[in-house]
Design an enzyme around this catalytic site. Structure first.
Site, PDB file in Angstrom:
ATOM      1  N   ASP A 223      43.451  42.649  31.813  1.00  0.00           N
ATOM      2  CA  ASP A 223      43.746  41.230  31.608  1.00  0.00           C
ATOM      3  C   ASP A 223      45.228  40.943  31.783  1.00  0.00           C
ATOM      4  O   ASP A 223      45.597  39.920  32.352  1.00  0.00           O
ATOM      5  CB  ASP A 223      43.284  40.790  30.211  1.00  0.00           C
ATOM      6  CG  ASP A 223      41.797  40.494  30.204  1.00  0.00           C
ATOM      7  OD1 ASP A 223      41.327  39.834  31.146  1.00  0.00           O
ATOM      8  OD2 ASP A 223      41.107  40.951  29.278  1.00  0.00           O
TER       9      ASP A 223
ATOM     10  N   HIS B 262      25.309  45.731  34.308  1.00  0.00           N
ATOM     11  CA  HIS B 262      24.497  46.775  33.672  1.00  0.00           C
ATOM     12  C   HIS B 262      24.502  48.064  34.482  1.00  0.00           C
ATOM     13  O   HIS B 262      24.627  49.155  33.940  1.00  0.00           O
ATOM     14  CB  HIS B 262      23.038  46.326  33.574  1.00  0.00           C
ATOM     15  CG  HIS B 262      22.805  45.243  32.590  1.00  0.00           C
ATOM     16  ND1 HIS B 262      22.898  45.450  31.245  1.00  0.00           N
ATOM     17  CD2 HIS B 262      22.490  43.950  32.756  1.00  0.00           C
ATOM     18  CE1 HIS B 262      22.642  44.320  30.622  1.00  0.00           C
ATOM     19  NE2 HIS B 262      22.399  43.389  31.519  1.00  0.00           N
TER      20      HIS B 262
HETATM   21  C1  PEP Z   1      41.799  45.093  29.446  1.00  0.00           C
HETATM   22  O1  PEP Z   1      41.861  43.863  29.564  1.00  0.00           O
HETATM   23  O2  PEP Z   1      42.556  45.884  30.028  1.00  0.00           O
HETATM   24  C2  PEP Z   1      40.786  45.688  28.557  1.00  0.00           C
HETATM   25  C3  PEP Z   1      40.787  46.971  28.290  1.00  0.00           C
HETATM   26  O3  PEP Z   1      39.814  44.861  28.104  1.00  0.00           O
HETATM   27  P1  PEP Z   1      38.551  44.392  28.989  1.00  0.00           P
HETATM   28  O4  PEP Z   1      38.562  45.145  30.291  1.00  0.00           O
HETATM   29  O5  PEP Z   1      37.354  44.679  28.155  1.00  0.00           O
HETATM   30  O6  PEP Z   1      38.824  42.932  29.163  1.00  0.00           O
HETATM   31 MG    MG Z   2      40.765  42.644  28.202  1.00  0.00          MG
END
Ligand code: PEP
Ligand code: MG
Length: 598
Positions: A466, A200
């Protein structure tokens, strides 16, 4: 014995930079002193009185928890942010109150003592759990328990509302209610021992443009309110008692930063166009509807990633179709005529729902998250798809699915989308027939079959956060392997190249919305590889635009080719840094200070 001079020594604490900027000022150490609670026996005839005191304290606590969101709402121009529902949920937990009542009756001790014991037991049990979601519930429990206690003993709550002046506020952790009640005009920056990029505090700090560093680990009792400090939200450093030399160096940085900020500010309405005339679509990532304002202020020309899960977190019930429709429409209207790419729900991993079906998993990042979670719950998914479709007539909306790993998922999601279209047609509810649907590329397997997926999508948006962690098997939340988390790993370059090639063959575009796109050093590489859209956190936007406007696409392409030929992660990083320094030395000296810096 502690050396009195030691408190004057410069100490440097390293953490995670979650909101950029450098601030210098006095510290305010927020250690909500444990309310002094004594243990007293009570007589049978006092029991009713103790119950009544508890009831009053709970009523008062509930009122405060209802008032806080209204306070935030006023601050953020939103009617009812849902982020305190989790606290009310804890307060309403019948188990908690039952335990207090039971022990009160059997042990005949004063009620504050029992409340403290019961809430401490809960907090301890929850904070031992490995699961991030459950640990966050421990923070909610601690916050609520503390509130009830303070109300019982009549202690003050508003310490953070009455900061003595502009301060860098330091705490073990900030609860949502702490951050909400803070007098933000006096908060120079946030520093917290705990927290992550998605906590948060990080989200609120970014949306308010307040520099923040979290995950500083134990900084111990040697730090006290009033000490001078520097908070560096670029490099993730807290420097307590900075030396004259450090102050001088950062003073120079501040002067240069202000001058570059002025120049960056002047670019706000300018296009993100390279020197040789290539225009890049540069949007902002948002987590909350309220962040649109900051995004526009930083020159965003659209939202390239709207992480809708924040509408779903920390609440007892799922948001209704109308509630979602309102949020999506508000963002679309605020951004019009620019596009808003709404990502369908990406819970799972480290973001677990309170409402709904989530259970603990051994490997949540390899488990029930993103589109998999949604496809297994078609009613919930359809509610979101219908809301997005309906909002599509309110502005320039596009939509994308997260965590795609297989073509079958795309087909099933699109089938559900078609069912929603049919339903809306029958109900006579308008939606845009042209709504473009894209896929996020976050799983290496998806990047490898980009040619197959490209047949079924209007665009790709690469989620490098990811993609990197899955490609090189590095949990970016795990400190022990954090140094291995490398956007310049040759595998990442090749995967991006593969996605771009597949997209080009089908004449569709590719964007990047992970943190890699917000790093000015990485931007020339990403664009040189053929990506044409970037979406970054609002605060990172001006620097990214600056670097784009200082580069030639032809040079970036040559850089990308050179990097693709290189097999060593570190060497690629050096090539990129050298390139960025050559085109924007002033900016680079600020965001990646030379070797002389700590
Ligand atoms: C990512 O994985 O780069 C992405 C933009 O999604 P998040 O950070 O919300 O997993
Ligand atoms: Mg992601």
């Amino acid at each position: 014995m502690s050396d009195p001079e030691s408190s004057k020594k410069e100490s440097i604490y390293r953490g995670i930079a979650v909101s950029p900027g450098v601030v210098r000022g006095h510290l305010y150490v927020y250690r909500p002193e444990e309310v002094a609670v004594e243990k007293r026996s009570i007589r049978d005839e006092d029991l009713a009185g103790e119950f009544a005191r508890l009831e009053q304290a709970v009523i008062k606590t509930r009122q405060q928890l209802i008032d806080i969101p209204q306070h935030i709402g006023r601050e953020m121009g939103n009617d009812k942010p849902g982020i305190f529902d989790a606290h009310l949920l804890v307060l309403d937990d019948p188990m908690l109150m039952e335990q207090v009542f039971k022990r009160l009756k059997s042990e005949k001790l004063n009620v504050e003592f029992i409340v403290q014991e019961v809430s401490d037991q809960y907090v301890q049990a929850l904070s031992k759990v490995e699961d991030t979601f459950m640990r966050e519930r421990a923070a909610d429990m601690r916050d609520v328990g503390r509130r009830i206690l303070r109300n019982l003993v009549g202690a003050e709550h508003d310490e953070l509302q009455r900061l003595p002046g502009p301060r860098i506020v330091l705490a073990q952790d900030f609860s949502p209610s702490d951050t909400a009640l803070m007098d933000r005009s006096k908060v120079l920056g946030f520093a917290a021992e705990m927290g992550s990029r998605t906590s948060h505090t990080a989200i609120l700090a970014r949306s308010q443009g307040i520099p923040a560093v979290v995950g500083l680990h134990e900084f111990g009792r040697e730090i006290a309110s009033g000490q001078e400090a520097l908070l560096d939200g670029y490099s993730g450093l807290l420097i307590v008692n900075p030396t004259e030399q450090t102050l001088f160096e950062y003073g120079q940085i501040e002067i240069r930063w202000h001058s570059i900020e002025e120049r960056l500010g002047q670019l706000r309405l300018e296009p993100a166009r390279t020197r040789d005339g290539c225009v890049i679509r540069l949007g902002a990532n948002i987590e909350l509807e309220e962040e649109v304002k900051t995004a526009v202020e930083h020159g965003a020309q659209g939202v390239g990633l709207y992480r809708t899960e924040y509408l779903f977190l920390n609440r007892q019930t799922l948001p209704t179709e109308d509630e979602q429709f309102t949020s999506y429409s508000n963002v679309a209207r605020a951004m019009k005529p620019h596009e808003v790419i709404i990502r369908t729900l990406d819970v799972g991993g480290d973001k677990m729902l309170v409402a709904g079906e989530h259970t603990r998993e051994a490997n949540p990042f390899l488990g029930w998250r993103g589109v998999r979670f949604c496809l297994d719950q078609p009613d919930m998914f359809k509610t979101q798809l219908r809301a997005i479709l309906r909002a599509s007539v309110e502005g320039n909306i596009k939509m994308m699915y997260p965590m795609i790993s297989d073509l079958q998922e795309v087909k099933r999601a699109n089938e559900l989308l078609n069912v929603c279209r049919e339903e809306l047609r029958r109900e006579g509810k308008p939606f845009s027939e042209q709504l473009e649907v894209g896929l996020m590329i976050e799983v290496p397997g998806a990047a490898m079959i980009a040619d197959v997926l490209a047949e079924h999508t209007s665009f790709f948006s690469i989620g490098t956060n990811d993609l990197i962690q899955y490609s090189i098997a590095v949990d970016r939340g795990n400190e022990r392997v954090a140094h291995l988390y490398a956007p310049t790993h040759p595998a990442i370059l090749r995967l991006i190249k593969n996605v771009v090639a597949a997209a080009r063959a089908k004449n569709i575009w590719v964007g990047v919305c992970g943190e890699m796109a917000g790093d000015p050093v990485m931007v020339p590489l990403v664009l040189g590889l053929g990506v044409t859209e970037l979406s970054v956190s609002a605060v990172a936007l001006p620097a990214v635009k600056y670097i784009i406007r200082n580069m030639n696409m032809a040079d970036a392409q040559a850089l990308a080719e050179q990097a693709l030929r290189c097999g060593a992660t570190g060497d690629i990083a050096i090539q990129l840094e050298t390139f960025a320094r050559s085109i924007a030395p002033d900016l680079m000296e600020l965001v990646k200070p030379g070797k002389s810096k700590p």
